[in-house]
Design an enzyme around this catalytic site. Structure first.
Site: not given
Ligand code: UD1
Ligand code: CA
Length: 610
Positions: A15, A22
């Site tokens: 992902l 940030r």
């Molecule tokens: C997510 C997890 C959370 C975990 C955390 C660890 C979910 C709902 N939650 O949090 O339980 O503790 O990771 O860091 O999954 N990304 C995409 N597309 C999107 C959203 C995110 O590619 O639509 C990618 C981001 O670039 C990133 C990763 O997924 O590399 C995680 O996304 P981020 O928003 O950091 O994680 P959370 O959803 O906050």
């Protein structure tokens, strides 16, 4: 099933669509460099360690740049890119991969493009756990950070089985007290994942499709769920800010340094030594403090580098070569036992074995438009302060006098002696006399103009025009005897070798007898006390210094939970710590987070918590 088959994943999804707001940078987050390569390169290595049939990278913000970078890393054939636009959550990110994954993607591992520190061993353990204990279900990587705030929390039932994940922003006050968190890394049964993804809902605090809800779906279908607790917290570092990036860099730098130390490379001060990923260094080489060795440099055996040296891309040190303080080497081969010990720029060059580059030498490689090559033969003696304007060649055993400006295409022949500004061949000098003159380090009559400022540190080097020496009273008034006027008459060379070890002063009052010359060179920084030890290693890593992402709204997928940073536990002194793990794969049980110890650790933690 063999171990290797067990540890293989069918698919890996990385992902990397998030914004990374940030970071406060226009550059896509996963392209920020760590130890000489972008974050995503480290994660691709993690993926490749699982030997999957397919690797899918989910791109969004800066997607074209990310795709280009991955191709430039040489993974273009191996990786498929899926665009996620807009980004509606981690579950949505997997949903858009469904066409690539097909009906049966095999065991599917999800990685984040911003987690560079996970060790392949840890992921292999995750996949092995899925295969052994949750073949119809999933394994999830968890951690117990000092500050769980911001992470999804792991929900367990009274039997301690994992039954769900609740996101920080959806968690009750009671759930927020749970200290086991989700790192976002999973190994799913592929068919189960493909079946669950379309059923995800976005009815939650962030209005997103949560990948974490697949776990609850698996539990409802009575598919097995196993947690693997991360032992070495550093592995779980997710990079959301530049402070995190600095922290990840240090964790990875330490592993690189440990590997070199294990290989027999002496590193006097790891804390002030920067060596990028992929640099080869031979055993017996000594790396002295405050040295920077960038990706694409290569160092042979029994070399010495530093203190305060920089080797850049294309620097190749052959066995026994020595590069000393304030020397920068770029795209240059330094032949076996060749030396450049002080204050030099060696760019786009080729230096033959046992040549000696005097202090202050510059390879003037750039004409403002193009870079050009400087080629030195073997046993060349380059006098202090020489500028060799490229393109140029200097033959075997040739000599340049101190302060010589060797203009482009001079093409100094083997054994010749060139002095002055612009440098001219000194008549009557043969290879053998050049060698003896050089070796003796005698100062000399100089057939050359004086250089401004030259006289101060290069007394022997400020000679006069032939015959004009004594009549230039201004040149070196305080150095009587240093400016003889007989070019070619004396057995020695202009200013040759105030800095040459063993250079014997055969002429009283001439260059070599100036003991102050070398150390008084401007910028002779080894005495700079601020350089090494005061490096702010711990500054960004203060626990509690992390903002808990206020204002990071649901619309900011890159706004990750503020990962608590284990400041004090950073392995600052790790190389010398007993029990500190070698970073070599296969080094066995002492590896932190190494496969064998992971599942067991998880279990005991579970027991402790219950
Ligand atoms: C997510 C997890 C959370 C975990 C955390 C660890 C979910 C709902 N939650 O949090 O339980 O503790 O990771 O860091 O999954 N990304 C995409 N597309 C999107 C959203 C995110 O590619 O639509 C990618 C981001 O670039 C990133 C990763 O997924 O590399 C995680 O996304 P981020 O928003 O950091 O994680 P959370 O959803 O906050
Ligand atoms: Ca994150």
């Amino acid at each position: 099933m063999s171990t290797s088959q067990k540890s293989r994943a069918g698919s890996v999804v990385i992902l990397a669509a998030g914004h990374g707001k940030r970071m406060k940078s226009a550059k896509p987050k996963v392209l920020h460099p760590v130890c000489g390569r972008p974050l995503i390169a480290w994660v691709l290595d993690q993926a490749l360690a699982l030997e999957p049939e397919r690797i899918v990278v989910v791109i969004g913000h800066g997607g074209a740049e990310v795709e280009k970078a991955v191709r430039e890393l040489g993974h273009g054939d191996r990786v498929r890119f899926v665009r996620q636009e807009p980004q509606l959550g981690t579950g949505h990110a997997l949903q858009v991969c469904l066409p690539e994954l097909g009906a049966n993607p095999g065991v599917t591992v999800v990685l984040y493009g911003d987690m560079p520190c996970l060790r392949p061993e840890t992921l292999l353990a995750l996949v092995a756990t899925q295969a052994e204990s949750a073949a119809n279900g999933m394994a999830i990587l968890t951690a117990m950070p000092a500050e769980p705030r911001g992470f999804g929390r792991i929900l367990r039932n009274e039997k301690d089985a994992v039954i769900g994940i609740v996101e920080d922003r959806d968690a009750s006050a009671e759930q927020k007290l749970i200290d086991e968190v989700n790192l976002g890394v999973y190994a799913f049964d592929g068919q189960g994942l493909v079946a669950a993804l379309p059923k995800l809902s976005n009815k939650n605090a962030q209005g997103e499709y949560y990948l974490t809800d697949v776990l609850a779906a698996f539990v409802a279908e009575r598919r097995a769920v196993e947690a693997v607790l991360l032992e070495d917290e550093d592995e779980g570092l997710g990079v959301n800010t530049l402070a995190h990036l600095a922290e990840a860099r240090w964790a990875l730098q330490l592993r690189i340094l440990e590997t070199h130390l294990e290989n027999g490379v002496y590193i006097e001060d790891p804390a002030s030594t920067y060596i990028d990923h992929g640099v080869e260094i031979g055993a017996g080489t000594r790396i002295l403090p405050c040295t920077v060795i960038r990706a694409g440099a290569k160092v042979g055996r029994d070399c010495e580098v530093g203190p305060f040296a920089q080797l850049r891309v294309g620097a190749v040190l052959e066995d026994g070569a020595e590069i000393g303080n304030f020397v920068e080497v770029k795209n240059t081969r330094v032949g076996s036992h060749a030396k450049a010990k002080h204050l030099a720029y060696l760019g786009d060059g080729d230096i033959g074995a046992r040549s000696n580059i005097g202090a202050g030498t510059i390879f003037a490689n750039y004409d403002g438009v193009k870079k050009h090559k400087t080629k030195l033969g073997e046993r060349v003696f380059v006098g202090s302060g020489s500028v060799i304007v490229a393109p140029n060649t200097i033959g075997d055993g040739a000599t340049t006098g101190a302060g010589a400006i060797v203009t482009r295409d001079s093409n100094v022949g083997a054994g010749e002696v060139w002095v002055g500004v612009p440098a001219k061949k000194l008549a009557g000098k043969s290879a053998s006399s050049a060698r003896s003159a050089t070796g003796a380090g005698e100062s000399s009559p100089g057939a050359r103009k004086s250089l401004p400022g030259d006289g101060k540190s290069q007394p022997g080097a400020v000679p006069s025009q032939p015959g004009a020496g004594p009549s230039q009273p201004g040149a070196v008034p305080s150095q009587p005897g240093a400016v003889p006027s007989q070019p070619g008459a004396g057995p020695s060379l202009p200013g040759a070798g105030p800095f040459q070890p063993g250079a014997g002063p055969s002429q009283p009052g001439a260059g070599p007898s100036q003991p102050g010359a070398g150390p008084s060179l401007p910028g002779a920084g080894p005495s700079d006390p601020g350089a090494g030890p005061s490096l702010p290693r711990s500054a960004p890593f203060q626990p509690g210094s992390e903002p808990s992402q206020p204002g990071a709204g649901p619309s900011d997928p890159g706004a990750a939970p503020s990962q608590p940073r284990a400041g004090p536990s950073l392995p600052r002194s790790a190389p010398s710590q007993p029990g500190s793990a070698p970073s070599q794969p296969g080094a066995g049980p002492s590896l932190p987070g190494a496969a064998p110890s992971l599942p067991g650790a998880g279990q005991s933690e579970t027991e402790r918590r219950s």
